[in-house]
Design a protein around this motif. Structure first.
Motif, PDB file in Angstrom:
ATOM      1  N   ILE A  93       0.816  -1.215   0.000  1.00 38.15           N
ATOM      2  CA  ILE A  93       0.000   0.000   0.000  1.00 38.15           C
ATOM      3  C   ILE A  93       0.851   1.269   0.000  1.00 38.15           C
ATOM      4  O   ILE A  93       0.447   2.294  -0.551  1.00 38.15           O
ATOM      5  CB  ILE A  93      -1.010  -0.016   1.177  1.00 38.15           C
ATOM      6  N   ALA A 101      -1.068   1.241  -4.486  1.00 34.77           N
ATOM      7  CA  ALA A 101      -2.306   0.483  -4.373  1.00 34.77           C
ATOM      8  C   ALA A 101      -2.002  -1.008  -4.302  1.00 34.77           C
ATOM      9  O   ALA A 101      -0.929  -1.453  -4.704  1.00 34.77           O
ATOM     10  CB  ALA A 101      -3.217   0.771  -5.557  1.00 34.77           C
ATOM     11  N   GLN A 116      -9.865  -0.968   7.848  1.00 36.77           N
ATOM     12  CA  GLN A 116     -10.454   0.347   8.111  1.00 36.77           C
ATOM     13  C   GLN A 116     -10.629   0.576   9.607  1.00 36.77           C
ATOM     14  O   GLN A 116     -10.402   1.683  10.108  1.00 36.77           O
ATOM     15  CB  GLN A 116     -11.785   0.508   7.367  1.00 36.77           C
ATOM     16  N   GLU A 142      -6.783   4.813   3.847  1.00 37.91           N
ATOM     17  CA  GLU A 142      -6.851   4.077   2.592  1.00 37.91           C
ATOM     18  C   GLU A 142      -8.235   4.250   1.995  1.00 37.91           C
ATOM     19  O   GLU A 142      -9.220   4.394   2.722  1.00 37.91           O
ATOM     20  CB  GLU A 142      -6.626   2.572   2.798  1.00 37.91           C
ATOM     21  N   HIS A 173     -10.964   2.099  -0.088  1.00 35.87           N
ATOM     22  CA  HIS A 173     -11.251   0.698  -0.368  1.00 35.87           C
ATOM     23  C   HIS A 173     -12.384   0.589  -1.372  1.00 35.87           C
ATOM     24  O   HIS A 173     -13.410   1.263  -1.234  1.00 35.87           O
ATOM     25  CB  HIS A 173     -11.657  -0.038   0.912  1.00 35.87           C
ATOM     26  N   ARG A 188      -7.231  -1.696  -2.603  1.00 35.63           N
ATOM     27  CA  ARG A 188      -6.836  -0.761  -1.556  1.00 35.63           C
ATOM     28  C   ARG A 188      -5.941   0.303  -2.195  1.00 35.63           C
ATOM     29  O   ARG A 188      -4.939  -0.031  -2.820  1.00 35.63           O
ATOM     30  CB  ARG A 188      -6.061  -1.484  -0.458  1.00 35.63           C
ATOM     31  N   SER A 194      -3.761   3.845  -1.509  1.00 33.59           N
ATOM     32  CA  SER A 194      -3.130   4.625  -0.452  1.00 33.59           C
ATOM     33  C   SER A 194      -3.843   5.952  -0.229  1.00 33.59           C
ATOM     34  O   SER A 194      -4.163   6.665  -1.186  1.00 33.59           O
ATOM     35  CB  SER A 194      -1.669   4.886  -0.800  1.00 33.59           C
TER      36      SER A 194
END
Length: 98
Positions: free
Chosen positions: A32, A36, A55, A68, A70, A79, A81
Protein backbone atom coordinates in the motif's frame (compact mmCIF):
# COMPACT_ATOMS: atom_id res chain seq x y z
CA UNK A 1 7.59 -14.91 -0.70
CA UNK A 2 7.21 -11.14 -1.20
CA UNK A 3 3.99 -10.71 0.80
CA UNK A 4 4.96 -8.18 3.47
CA UNK A 5 1.86 -9.13 5.51
CA UNK A 6 2.61 -12.87 5.27
CA UNK A 7 -1.12 -13.54 4.84
CA UNK A 8 -1.32 -15.03 1.36
CA UNK A 9 -2.98 -18.42 1.42
CA UNK A 10 -3.71 -18.34 5.14
CA UNK A 11 -7.23 -19.29 6.30
CA UNK A 12 -9.69 -16.47 5.63
CA UNK A 13 -7.01 -14.28 4.04
CA UNK A 14 -6.26 -13.42 0.45
CA UNK A 15 -5.37 -16.13 -2.05
CA UNK A 16 -3.48 -13.73 -4.32
CA UNK A 17 -2.29 -10.16 -4.18
CA UNK A 18 -0.49 -7.64 -6.36
CA UNK A 19 0.69 -4.13 -5.74
CA UNK A 20 0.59 -1.16 -8.07
CA UNK A 21 3.38 1.41 -8.04
CA UNK A 22 2.06 4.97 -8.31
CA UNK A 23 4.30 8.01 -8.62
CA UNK A 24 1.86 9.99 -6.45
CA UNK A 25 2.77 7.69 -3.52
CA UNK A 26 6.18 6.07 -3.01
CA UNK A 27 6.56 3.79 -6.05
CA UNK A 28 9.79 2.30 -4.71
CA UNK A 29 7.78 0.70 -1.90
CA UNK A 30 5.83 -2.52 -2.19
CA UNK A 31 2.31 -2.86 -0.88
CA UNK A 32 0.00 0.00 0.00
CA UNK A 33 2.88 2.41 0.59
CA UNK A 34 3.71 2.19 -3.12
CA UNK A 35 0.26 3.27 -4.29
CA UNK A 36 -2.31 0.48 -4.37
CA UNK A 37 -2.86 -3.20 -3.68
CA UNK A 38 -5.30 -5.68 -5.22
CA UNK A 39 -6.18 -8.60 -2.94
CA UNK A 40 -8.29 -11.58 -4.07
CA UNK A 41 -10.17 -13.77 -1.60
CA UNK A 42 -12.01 -17.09 -1.72
CA UNK A 43 -15.34 -15.53 -0.70
CA UNK A 44 -16.98 -12.10 -0.73
CA UNK A 45 -17.40 -12.41 3.05
CA UNK A 46 -13.63 -12.74 3.52
CA UNK A 47 -13.17 -9.71 1.29
CA UNK A 48 -15.54 -7.62 3.41
CA UNK A 49 -13.98 -8.87 6.65
CA UNK A 50 -10.50 -7.83 5.49
CA UNK A 51 -11.68 -4.38 4.42
CA UNK A 52 -13.56 -3.85 7.68
CA UNK A 53 -10.55 -4.97 9.71
CA UNK A 54 -8.11 -2.64 7.95
CA UNK A 55 -10.45 0.35 8.11
CA UNK A 56 -11.15 -0.34 11.80
CA UNK A 57 -7.45 -0.44 12.66
CA UNK A 58 -6.78 2.76 10.73
CA UNK A 59 -9.71 4.60 12.30
CA UNK A 60 -8.84 3.28 15.76
CA UNK A 61 -5.36 4.72 15.40
CA UNK A 62 -6.81 8.18 14.86
CA UNK A 63 -5.00 8.82 11.60
CA UNK A 64 -1.52 7.97 12.90
CA UNK A 65 -1.37 4.94 10.59
CA UNK A 66 -2.72 6.84 7.61
CA UNK A 67 -5.81 6.21 5.53
CA UNK A 68 -6.85 4.08 2.59
CA UNK A 69 -9.56 4.10 -0.03
CA UNK A 70 -11.25 0.70 -0.37
CA UNK A 71 -13.21 -0.57 -3.35
CA UNK A 72 -14.80 -4.02 -3.26
CA UNK A 73 -16.10 -6.17 -6.09
CA UNK A 74 -17.09 -9.69 -5.06
CA UNK A 75 -13.92 -11.46 -4.00
CA UNK A 76 -11.58 -8.60 -4.91
CA UNK A 77 -10.49 -5.72 -2.68
CA UNK A 78 -8.69 -2.75 -4.21
CA UNK A 79 -6.84 -0.76 -1.56
CA UNK A 80 -5.54 2.65 -2.61
CA UNK A 81 -3.13 4.63 -0.45
CA UNK A 82 -4.64 7.58 1.38
CA UNK A 83 -1.58 9.55 0.31
CA UNK A 84 -3.27 9.93 -3.07
CA UNK A 85 -5.73 12.77 -3.57
CA UNK A 86 -9.43 11.84 -3.83
CA UNK A 87 -9.38 12.66 -7.54
CA UNK A 88 -6.47 10.25 -8.05
CA UNK A 89 -8.23 7.51 -6.08
CA UNK A 90 -11.33 8.08 -8.21
CA UNK A 91 -9.32 7.08 -11.29
CA UNK A 92 -8.58 3.71 -9.63
CA UNK A 93 -12.22 3.34 -8.64
CA UNK A 94 -13.40 4.01 -12.20
CA UNK A 95 -10.95 1.53 -13.73
CA UNK A 96 -11.82 -1.08 -11.09
CA UNK A 97 -15.55 -0.79 -11.72
CA UNK A 98 -15.19 -1.57 -15.43
Amino acid sequence: ANDANNLIGRPGQYVSAAWIADSAADPAQTGIDGGAVVETFATPENTQTRSDYIQGVLQGAGGVLGTEYHYLNGTVLLRVSGILMPSQAAVYEEAFSK
